[in-house]
Scaffold this motif. Structure first.
Motif, short mmCIF file in Angstrom:
data_model
loop_
_atom_site.label_atom_id
_atom_site.label_comp_id
_atom_site.label_asym_id
_atom_site.label_seq_id
_atom_site.Cartn_x
_atom_site.Cartn_y
_atom_site.Cartn_z
N VAL A 100 50.48 69.33 159.45
CA VAL A 100 50.44 67.88 159.24
C VAL A 100 51.02 67.55 157.87
CG1 VAL A 100 48.97 65.84 159.03
CG2 VAL A 100 48.44 67.59 160.75
N HIS A 101 51.99 66.65 157.85
CA HIS A 101 52.57 66.17 156.60
C HIS A 101 52.36 64.66 156.51
CE1 HIS A 101 54.62 69.95 155.70
NE2 HIS A 101 54.98 70.00 156.96
N GLY A 102 52.61 64.14 155.32
CA GLY A 102 52.55 62.70 155.12
C GLY A 102 53.95 62.18 154.84
N GLY B 83 53.18 74.45 148.33
CA GLY B 83 54.32 73.69 147.81
C GLY B 83 54.21 72.19 148.03
N HIS B 84 53.02 71.75 148.41
CA HIS B 84 52.82 70.34 148.73
C HIS B 84 53.31 69.40 147.63
CE1 HIS B 84 50.79 66.58 149.66
NE2 HIS B 84 50.14 66.67 148.54
N GLN B 85 52.98 69.70 146.38
CA GLN B 85 53.35 68.82 145.26
C GLN B 85 54.86 68.65 145.15
OE1 GLN B 85 50.92 70.94 145.07
NE2 GLN B 85 49.15 69.92 144.16
N ALA B 86 55.60 69.66 145.60
CA ALA B 86 57.05 69.62 145.45
C ALA B 86 57.73 68.97 146.65
CB ALA B 86 57.58 71.05 145.27
N MET B 87 56.96 68.58 147.65
CA MET B 87 57.57 68.03 148.87
C MET B 87 57.88 66.55 148.65
SD MET B 87 56.31 68.48 152.76
CE MET B 87 57.06 67.53 154.09
N ALA B 88 59.12 66.29 148.30
CA ALA B 88 59.56 64.92 148.02
C ALA B 88 61.07 64.83 148.16
CB ALA B 88 59.15 64.52 146.60
N LEU C 178 57.43 60.69 149.56
CA LEU C 178 56.44 61.71 149.20
C LEU C 178 55.68 62.19 150.41
CD1 LEU C 178 54.77 59.85 146.24
CD2 LEU C 178 56.05 61.98 146.06
N CYS C 179 55.27 63.44 150.39
CA CYS C 179 54.30 63.93 151.36
C CYS C 179 52.93 63.69 150.74
CB CYS C 179 54.50 65.41 151.62
SG CYS C 179 53.22 66.09 152.71
N ASN C 180 52.09 62.95 151.45
CA ASN C 180 50.77 62.66 150.88
C ASN C 180 49.63 63.30 151.67
OD1 ASN C 180 50.82 61.08 153.09
ND2 ASN C 180 50.66 59.12 152.04
N GLU C 181 49.96 64.31 152.46
CA GLU C 181 48.91 65.09 153.13
C GLU C 181 49.02 66.51 152.58
OE1 GLU C 181 46.63 64.38 155.54
OE2 GLU C 181 47.21 62.25 155.66
N TYR C 182 47.91 67.05 152.13
CA TYR C 182 47.98 68.40 151.57
C TYR C 182 48.45 69.38 152.66
CZ TYR C 182 47.11 72.74 149.30
OH TYR C 182 47.30 73.97 148.76
N CYS C 183 49.56 70.09 152.38
CA CYS C 183 50.13 70.93 153.44
C CYS C 183 50.36 72.36 152.98
CB CYS C 183 51.43 70.30 153.96
SG CYS C 183 52.62 69.93 152.66
N GLY C 184 49.87 72.72 151.80
CA GLY C 184 50.00 74.10 151.35
C GLY C 184 50.44 74.19 149.90
CU1 CUA Z 1 53.95 68.25 153.30
CU2 CUA Z 1 52.18 67.90 151.74
#
Ligand code: CUA
Length: 155
Positions: free
Chosen positions: A101-103, A144-149, A136-142
């Protein structure tokens, strides 16, 4: 035991309000189709790369100043990234996830959605103001979540 007259009246009023609100909500949901959409479109998350339209993610011009962005989300990126569109464009994002799940949030707009594996998410937004918008991805996904943009450039 005998009820007070006023107690009776209030009991009748509260039951009436309860029943009325259920009737109104039911009418809106079933007769007017105003209920929340429920998993209208699904996809096999193992076969995203082979399933149209996700076999060819990209930005497509579909009308005068209308675009469709076919996008896959995966750890930890958006495909396509660094999107460019002209000012005033109405953009429909058609999205799915290839793993978890991503945001999908676009800073400075009301766009904020969850993108789940197995489901197709669609959101339409008009970009009137030129500028660079952060996605931005606003669902914690692992890890590298912070870098998902990525960005949308409107010009
Ligand atoms: Cu994709 Cu957080």
């Amino acid at each position: 035991m005998k009820m007070h007259r006023s107690e009776e009246i209030w009991l009748i009023i509260s039951v009436t309000v309860l029943v009325l609100s259920m009737v109104v909500t039911g009418y809106q949901t079933f007769a007017l189709g105003m209920g929340p959409p429920s998993n209208t479109e699904t996809i096999d998350p193992q076969k995203v790369d082979e399933t149209a339209p996700f076999d060819e993610p990209g930005v497509y011009k579909v009308g005068d100043n209308e675009y469709e962005v076919v996008m896959t989300l995966q750890i930890f990126s958006f495909t396509p990234g660094d999107i460019e569109i002209p000012a005033g464009a109405e953009v429909t994002f058609t999205m799915t996830s290839k793993d978890v799940v991503h945001g999908f949030q676009i800073a400075g707009t009301n766009v904020n959605a969850m993108v789940m594996p197995g489901h197709i998410q669609k959101i339409t937004q008009t970009f009137d103001e030129p500028g660079e918008y952060l996605i931005l991805c606003n669902e914690y996904c692992g890890a590298g979540h912070q870098a998902m943009a990525t960005t949308i450039t409107v010009k």
